[in-house]
Design a protein around this motif. Structure first.
Motif, PDB file in Angstrom:
ATOM      1  N   SER A 169       0.833  -1.204   0.000  1.00  0.00           N
ATOM      2  CA  SER A 169       0.000   0.000   0.000  1.00  0.00           C
ATOM      3  C   SER A 169       0.870   1.259   0.000  1.00  0.00           C
ATOM      4  N   ALA A 170       2.171   1.088   0.240  1.00  0.00           N
ATOM      5  CA  ALA A 170       3.084   2.231   0.216  1.00  0.00           C
ATOM      6  C   ALA A 170       3.272   2.688  -1.225  1.00  0.00           C
ATOM      7  N   TYR A 171       3.042   3.974  -1.461  1.00  0.00           N
ATOM      8  CA  TYR A 171       3.098   4.515  -2.820  1.00  0.00           C
ATOM      9  C   TYR A 171       4.447   4.218  -3.476  1.00  0.00           C
ATOM     10  N   TYR A 172       5.514   4.382  -2.711  1.00  0.00           N
ATOM     11  CA  TYR A 172       6.876   4.165  -3.212  1.00  0.00           C
ATOM     12  C   TYR A 172       7.006   2.770  -3.819  1.00  0.00           C
ATOM     13  N   PHE A 173       6.661   1.750  -3.060  1.00  0.00           N
ATOM     14  CA  PHE A 173       6.819   0.384  -3.538  1.00  0.00           C
ATOM     15  C   PHE A 173       5.815   0.032  -4.634  1.00  0.00           C
ATOM     16  N   SER A 174       4.563   0.447  -4.459  1.00  0.00           N
ATOM     17  CA  SER A 174       3.541   0.054  -5.433  1.00  0.00           C
ATOM     18  C   SER A 174       3.824   0.649  -6.812  1.00  0.00           C
ATOM     19  N   GLU A 175       4.278   1.909  -6.863  1.00  0.00           N
ATOM     20  CA  GLU A 175       4.574   2.540  -8.144  1.00  0.00           C
ATOM     21  C   GLU A 175       5.794   1.912  -8.828  1.00  0.00           C
ATOM     22  N   ILE A 176       6.858   1.688  -8.061  1.00  0.00           N
ATOM     23  CA  ILE A 176       8.056   1.081  -8.643  1.00  0.00           C
ATOM     24  C   ILE A 176       7.741  -0.322  -9.138  1.00  0.00           C
ATOM     25  N   LEU A 177       7.009  -1.100  -8.344  1.00  0.00           N
ATOM     26  CA  LEU A 177       6.659  -2.466  -8.743  1.00  0.00           C
ATOM     27  C   LEU A 177       5.774  -2.474  -9.986  1.00  0.00           C
ATOM     28  N   SER A 178       4.877  -1.515 -10.099  1.00  0.00           N
ATOM     29  CA  SER A 178       4.032  -1.428 -11.298  1.00  0.00           C
ATOM     30  C   SER A 178       4.884  -1.200 -12.537  1.00  0.00           C
ATOM     31  N   TYR A 223       7.298   5.136 -11.084  1.00  0.00           N
ATOM     32  CA  TYR A 223       6.892   4.161 -12.110  1.00  0.00           C
ATOM     33  C   TYR A 223       7.971   4.059 -13.193  1.00  0.00           C
ATOM     34  N   GLN A 224       8.454   5.207 -13.644  1.00  0.00           N
ATOM     35  CA  GLN A 224       9.491   5.220 -14.678  1.00  0.00           C
ATOM     36  C   GLN A 224      10.799   4.608 -14.166  1.00  0.00           C
ATOM     37  N   LEU A 225      11.108   4.841 -12.877  1.00  0.00           N
ATOM     38  CA  LEU A 225      12.300   4.216 -12.289  1.00  0.00           C
ATOM     39  C   LEU A 225      12.211   2.699 -12.400  1.00  0.00           C
ATOM     40  N   GLY A 226      11.025   2.158 -12.081  1.00  0.00           N
ATOM     41  CA  GLY A 226      10.828   0.712 -12.170  1.00  0.00           C
ATOM     42  C   GLY A 226      10.934   0.199 -13.594  1.00  0.00           C
TER      43      GLY A 226
END
Length: 346
Positions: free
Chosen positions: A79-88, A303-306
Motif C-alpha cells: 500500500s506504500a506509494y513508493y513500492f507500489s509505483e516502482i513495482l508497477s 513508475y518510470q524508475l521501475g
C-alpha cells in the motif's frame, strides 16, 4: 555474401520483443503457444539460427525477474506509494519482455545471500529495492557483482561501488521544496528526514542545506528531525515540532506519509489551522491531494524508475567478465515540485 538474419529482424517479423525471441529459442519460461509458433515461423522464414556464442550469453532458464524487498513486520508494504509505483513499472516492462516477477523478501536479521537465487536458477536477473548502508547487504551485493550476476539497485547509491543504479535526483527535489518555502517568505525551516542509512535521505539533506546556503541562511542542527518514513513517525515528530513552533515556520518532509502524519499529529495536539507550519512532503503520492490541507509535494517518477530498471537489467549479459567490461548503468531522473495549499502563506 549471404546475409545473416538477426534476432532483431526475427522480433520485428514476429511482432514481439527481442527478449521474447530469446525465450522462445532457448525454451525459457511460460509462453503462449501462439507466440512460440509466430517466433519459430519468423525464424524459419529468415533462416535465423542463434549462434553458440549468443546462447552462452543468453543463459536464461527461469523466465523470472527477481525483485528483492525488505521484510517489514506489520507493514502494509504494497500500500506504500513508493513500492507500489516502482513495482508497477517493473511489472509492466517485465511483462513486455516476457518475464514473470518473483518477489523475494529479505529479513534484516538473517544472513543475506542473493547469489543463491541465481545458483538455484530461480531468477535470471534481479532488482533490489529498499537497500541501505549495511555491512551484510553490501557484502551480498559485492558477491553478486563478483560472480557476474545481472542486478540493479533502485533509489540507493553506494559510494565507491560500481553497482548498476537507477535513481531520482533527490538533491534537486529537496532543494526545490526548500526554495519554494523560502520564496513564500519563510526562513525558519525545519527538516523531517528519513534514516541516514539510505542514500536518498543523505541526498535530501544535501538539497535542504544547499537551498539554505543559497539564501545565506546558516544550518541550525536543532531544526533537523528524523523519522522512519512511516505515518506514525510523522505523528511522533509532531510533538517535538509543536514544542518549537515559536521558531519553526515551515517543515520540509522526506516523504508524504511522514508529512501527513505530522499534519495529523499537530491537529491532535490542538494546533489550530492558523498556527500550523507550512509543510511540503515528498513523493507526490495519491494521498497528498487528499490531505487536509492538500499537501504540496515533490513528485518522483517512481513508475518510470521501475520501468527503466527492468529494461536495463534484462539487457545485461551474465558472467563476471561481461559485467566487468560492460558500461555501468547510472540513471538519475529529475524530480519536480507540485504546489498545493499546505505550503502557501496565508
Amino acid at each position: 555474401m549471404i546475409a545473416i538474419a538477426s534476432r532483431k529482424e526475427v522480433a520485428e517479423l514476429a511482432g514481439v520483443s527481442e527478449a521474447t525471441v530469446s525465450r522462445v529459442l532457448n525454451n525459457v519460461g511460460p509462453l503462449k503457444e501462439q507466440t512460440k509458433e509466430r517466433v519459430l515461423a519468423a525464424a524459419r522464414e529468415l533462416g535465423y539460427t542463434p549462434s553458440s556464442l549468443a546462447r552462452s550469453f543468453a543463459r536464461r532458464r527461469s523466465g523470472n525477474l527477481g525483485v528483492i524487498m525488505p521484510y517489514l513486520p506489520k507493514a502494509r508494504l504494497f500500500s506504500a506509494y513508493y513500492f507500489s509505483e516502482i513495482l508497477s513499472g517493473i511489472g509492466s516492462r517485465a511483462r513486455e519482455e516476457g518475464y514473470d516477477l518473483l518477489m523475494i523478501f529479505r529479513d534484516a536479521d538473517e544472513p543475506l545471500d542473493y547469489s543463491e537465487l541465481f545458483r538455484m536458477r530461480k531468477v535470471d536477473a534481479c532488482i533490489v529495492l529498499g537497500a541501505k548502508e549495511d555491512a551484510g547487504e553490501l557484502a551480498a551485493l559485492r558477491k553478486l557483482k563478483d560472480e557476474g550476476h545481472p542486478f540493479c539497485l533502485v533509489n540507493q547509491h553506494f559510494e565507491g561501488e560500481n553497482f548498476h543504479e537507477v535513481d531520482a535526483d533527490h538533491v534537486l527535489g529537496c532543494r526545490l521544496a526548500v526554495k519554494h518555502l523560502l520564496e513564500q517568505g519563510f526562513s525558519r525551516i525545519a527538516f523531517l528526514n528519513g534514516p541516514e542509512a539510505y542514500s536518498n535521505s543523505r541526498d535530501r539533506l544535501s538539497g535542504y542545506t544547499n537551498a539554505l546556503a543559497d539564501a545565506d541562511i546558516p544550518l541550525d542542527q536543532s531544526l533537523l528531525f528524523e523519522g522512519n518514513f512511516s505515518r506514525r513517525s510523522g505523528i511522533a515528530a509532531a510533538r517535538q515540532i509543536a514544542a518549537e513552533l515559536e521558531r519553526i515556520e515551515a517543515v520540509a518532509v522526506a516523504n508524504d506519509r511522514m508529512a501527513i502524519g505530522l499534519q495529523q499529529g499537530l491537529r491532535e495536539l490542538g494546533i489550530p489551522g492558523e498556527k500550523m507550519p507550512a509543510i511540503v512532503g515528498y513523493d507526490d503520492s495519491d494521498a497528498a491531494e487528499l490531505a487536509t490541507p492538500a499537501l504540496s509535494s515533490v513528485r518522483v517518477p517512481f513508475y518510470q524508475l521501475g520501468e527503466i530498471a527492468a529494461a536495463k537489467v534484462l539487457a545485461l549479459p551474465e558472467g563476471s567478465e561481461a559485467q566487468e567490461t560492460g558500461e555501468i548503468i547510472r540513471v538519475k531522473l529529475p524530480a519536480e515540485l507540485v504546489v498545493r495549499a499546505s505550503s502557501l502563506k496565508a
